[in-house]
Design a protein around this motif. Structure first.
Motif, PDB file in Angstrom:
ATOM      1  N   THR A 284     -22.815  68.015 -24.100  1.00 31.85           N
ATOM      2  CA  THR A 284     -23.743  69.132 -23.885  1.00 31.85           C
ATOM      3  C   THR A 284     -23.498  69.828 -22.548  1.00 31.85           C
ATOM      4  O   THR A 284     -23.487  71.056 -22.466  1.00 31.85           O
ATOM      5  CB  THR A 284     -25.196  68.630 -23.951  1.00 31.85           C
TER       6      THR A 284
ATOM      7  N   ARG B 153     -18.347  70.446 -29.477  1.00 32.23           N
ATOM      8  CA  ARG B 153     -19.339  70.091 -28.462  1.00 32.23           C
ATOM      9  C   ARG B 153     -20.399  69.174 -29.088  1.00 32.23           C
ATOM     10  O   ARG B 153     -21.496  69.583 -29.448  1.00 32.23           O
ATOM     11  CB  ARG B 153     -19.980  71.344 -27.858  1.00 32.23           C
ATOM     12  N   ARG B 154     -20.023  67.910 -29.215  1.00 37.85           N
ATOM     13  CA  ARG B 154     -20.946  66.899 -29.688  1.00 37.85           C
ATOM     14  C   ARG B 154     -22.039  66.667 -28.631  1.00 37.85           C
ATOM     15  O   ARG B 154     -21.909  67.127 -27.484  1.00 37.85           O
ATOM     16  CB  ARG B 154     -20.191  65.599 -29.953  1.00 37.85           C
TER      17      ARG B 154
ATOM     18  N   GLU C 178     -19.676  73.083 -33.089  1.00 34.96           N
ATOM     19  CA  GLU C 178     -20.654  72.019 -32.889  1.00 34.96           C
ATOM     20  C   GLU C 178     -20.566  70.931 -33.947  1.00 34.96           C
ATOM     21  O   GLU C 178     -21.170  69.869 -33.792  1.00 34.96           O
ATOM     22  CB  GLU C 178     -22.067  72.600 -32.852  1.00 34.96           C
TER      23      GLU C 178
ATOM     24  N   GLU D 278     -14.737  77.142 -30.219  1.00 32.99           N
ATOM     25  CA  GLU D 278     -15.697  76.117 -29.825  1.00 32.99           C
ATOM     26  C   GLU D 278     -16.681  75.947 -30.969  1.00 32.99           C
ATOM     27  O   GLU D 278     -17.227  76.935 -31.476  1.00 32.99           O
ATOM     28  CB  GLU D 278     -16.440  76.488 -28.549  1.00 32.99           C
TER      29      GLU D 278
ATOM     30  N   ASP E 214     -12.596  66.752 -28.278  1.00 33.23           N
ATOM     31  CA  ASP E 214     -13.857  66.869 -27.537  1.00 33.23           C
ATOM     32  C   ASP E 214     -13.654  66.793 -26.029  1.00 33.23           C
ATOM     33  O   ASP E 214     -14.608  66.526 -25.293  1.00 33.23           O
ATOM     34  CB  ASP E 214     -14.822  65.756 -27.973  1.00 33.23           C
TER      35      ASP E 214
END
Length: 216
Positions: free
Chosen positions: A193, A188-189, A206, A204, A169
């Motif tokens: 953001t 992308r936790r 989520e 990438e 991350d």
């Protein structure tokens, strides 16, 4: 596709510690040495410490590097363990995805080895991983943490693979994967953001389920 998957821990599997918590731990380490640190020096050691930044702090206050780093690391680890026991630090909801992988899994974290071991035991995650590495509480450990590929390479050797995917991350995770010669997936936790990367990950995503799609 890919013979194994390697994961970072904080911000990927377990929610990351709050910066305020790490700041308090760093302050307590300075207090052990009778020092009220300048903000710039506090920032150098509270999170993502670098060898150069840590050296500057030790030179500024005349600290023995190994002794001070052990105090800093102990304080940071203990504060994180308290948050976990209190239920304020938890895993992400998609953590059950780990049970669905049909290839070897490893974990490589820049957090302390003791903290990583506690998390794996407390959250009952250890059964998923054939190998895992945290950082030893030494100055050499700072030099070898990501983006240095040292621990990634050890994990790859343990698993006996060369073609793997590393899920992280942070930019240091992406660079560490590149340095180790493996592909990367930037997850992308919510805490990432607005996080900007100056390097390009292979993927990438989520959430963890997306890795299964990549593997298939």
């Amino acid at each position: 596709m890919y013979d194994a998957v390697l994961f970072d821990n904080d911000g990927v599997l377990v929610k990351p510690p709050k910066l305020a918590l790490l700041r308090e731990a760093a302050i307590s380490a300075f207090e052990e040495f009778g020092v009220d640190p300048a903000d710039e020096h506090l920032n150098e050691v509270m999170h993502s410490a670098t060898p150069d930044g840590f050296r500057r702090v030790c030179e500024a206050y005349g600290f023995d590097p190994e002794t001070f780093w052990k105090a800093r690391d102990s304080a940071a680890s203990e504060s994180q363990l308290r948050e976990i026991r209190a239920g304020r630090t938890t895993t992400y909801e998609d953590i059950a995805t780990l049970s669905e992988f049909d290839r070897p899994l490893g974990l490589v974290s820049s957090n302390q080895q003791a903290t990583v071991e506690f998390m794996l035991d407390y959250f009952e995650l250890g059964r998923h991983f054939e190998t895992y590495y945290g950082r030893p509480p030494t100055v050499e450990g700072i030099r070898r943490k990501k983006p240095n590929p040292h621990f990634l390479e050890l994990a790859l050797a343990d698993l006996g693979v060369e073609d793997a995917l590393f899920v992280g991350d942070s930019e240091s995770d992406v660079v560490a994967a590149h340095n180790a010669g493996v592909d990367s997936a930037f997850i992308r936790r919510p805490h990432r953001t607005d996080y900007d990367l100056s390097v390009s990950p292979t993927y990438e995503i989520e959430g963890l389920p997306e890795i299964l799609d990549i593997m298939n």
